[in-house]
Scaffold this motif. Structure first.
Motif, PDB file in Angstrom:
ATOM      1  N   VAL A  26       0.869  -1.182   0.000  1.00 52.60           N
ATOM      2  CA  VAL A  26       0.000   0.000   0.000  1.00 52.60           C
ATOM      3  C   VAL A  26       0.902   1.227   0.000  1.00 52.60           C
ATOM      4  CG1 VAL A  26      -1.737   1.316   1.286  1.00 52.60           C
ATOM      5  CG2 VAL A  26      -1.833  -1.184   1.266  1.00 52.60           C
TER       6      VAL A  26
ATOM      7  N   GLU B 257      -8.719  -7.074  -0.302  1.00 49.63           N
ATOM      8  CA  GLU B 257      -8.858  -5.690  -0.785  1.00 49.63           C
ATOM      9  C   GLU B 257      -9.679  -4.842   0.175  1.00 49.63           C
ATOM     10  OE1 GLU B 257     -10.297  -5.285  -4.879  1.00 49.63           O
ATOM     11  OE2 GLU B 257      -8.606  -6.539  -5.503  1.00 49.63           O
TER      12      GLU B 257
ATOM     13  N   LEU C 230      -7.599  -4.134   3.244  1.00 43.89           N
ATOM     14  CA  LEU C 230      -6.517  -3.167   2.978  1.00 43.89           C
ATOM     15  C   LEU C 230      -7.070  -1.753   2.806  1.00 43.89           C
ATOM     16  CD1 LEU C 230      -4.437  -5.446   0.617  1.00 43.89           C
ATOM     17  CD2 LEU C 230      -3.656  -4.562   2.827  1.00 43.89           C
ATOM     18  N   ASP C 231      -8.226  -1.622   2.156  1.00 43.01           N
ATOM     19  CA  ASP C 231      -8.852  -0.303   2.021  1.00 43.01           C
ATOM     20  C   ASP C 231      -9.163   0.280   3.400  1.00 43.01           C
ATOM     21  OD1 ASP C 231      -8.765   0.015  -0.691  1.00 43.01           O
ATOM     22  OD2 ASP C 231     -10.778  -0.743  -1.067  1.00 43.01           O
TER      23      ASP C 231
ATOM     24  N   VAL D 209      -3.769   0.788  -3.069  1.00 42.34           N
ATOM     25  CA  VAL D 209      -3.343  -0.597  -2.884  1.00 42.34           C
ATOM     26  C   VAL D 209      -2.627  -0.988  -4.168  1.00 42.34           C
ATOM     27  CG1 VAL D 209      -4.075  -2.975  -2.484  1.00 42.34           C
ATOM     28  CG2 VAL D 209      -5.260  -1.100  -1.316  1.00 42.34           C
TER      29      VAL D 209
END
Lengths: 81, 81
Positions: free
Chosen positions: B5, B55, B58-59, B76
Motif C-alpha cells: 500500500v 482488498e 486493505l482499504d 493498494v
C-alpha cells in the motif's frame, strides 16, 4: 522523466512503526494482519539525457539523500520518459 | 498474502520533506532534479479468505491507520497470494 524510488528498513532491522500499525489493526478486529513494514516512497521528476544517466543519478540520490544504507535498502522502482 | 500500500501527499498539499531533498540534490550538483514528493510505503502480510476480502481489509487499514485522508491519497499497489 518521472521516477519512483522506494526505501524499506532492512529485514534484520526492527520496525516499531510497522509493529504499532499491526497492533492497531488487531485492536480494530483484524487479527489477520500478520506483519507490517513501513518504508518510504519518493516520486521524483528529473531532467536526464537518457535512461542510463537517470539511473546513475537516482542511485546516487537514493544512497546519499533518500536512505540510510546502514539500516535501509533502496530500489529504483520505475523510470518513465 | 503479501500486499503493498502506498500513501502520498495530495497534489495540492505542500511537501517540505520533498522540497528539502530537491534542494539538497541541487547542492550536490544535480540541478536536473525538478521535483521530489515523499510518501510512505507499507508491506503488509495478511491472512484473508480471498482477494476480495483482502482488498476490503486493505482499504479499511489504509483509510483508518495508514493515511490521513485530509492530506494524503492511498493506493493498494499489489496483492500477491
Amino acid at each position: 522523466m518521472k521516477a519512483v524510488v522506494t526505501v524499506m528498513p532492512k529485514q534484520e532491522v526492527l520496525d516499531p512503526q510497522g509493529k504499532a500499525i499491526q497492533r492497531a489493526a488487531g485492536a480494530l478486529g483484524h487479527a489477520g494482519v500478520q506483519d507490517v513494514r513501513q518504508g518510504k516512497r519518493f516520486e521524483i521528476t528529473l531532467d536526464a539525457a537518457d535512461r542510463e544517466k537517470a539511473e546513475a543519478l537516482l542511485d546516487e540520490l537514493a544512497e546519499k539523500l533518500l536512505s540510510n544504507p546502514v539500516i535501509e535498502d533502496f530500489q529504483v522502482e520505475s523510470i518513465e520518459a
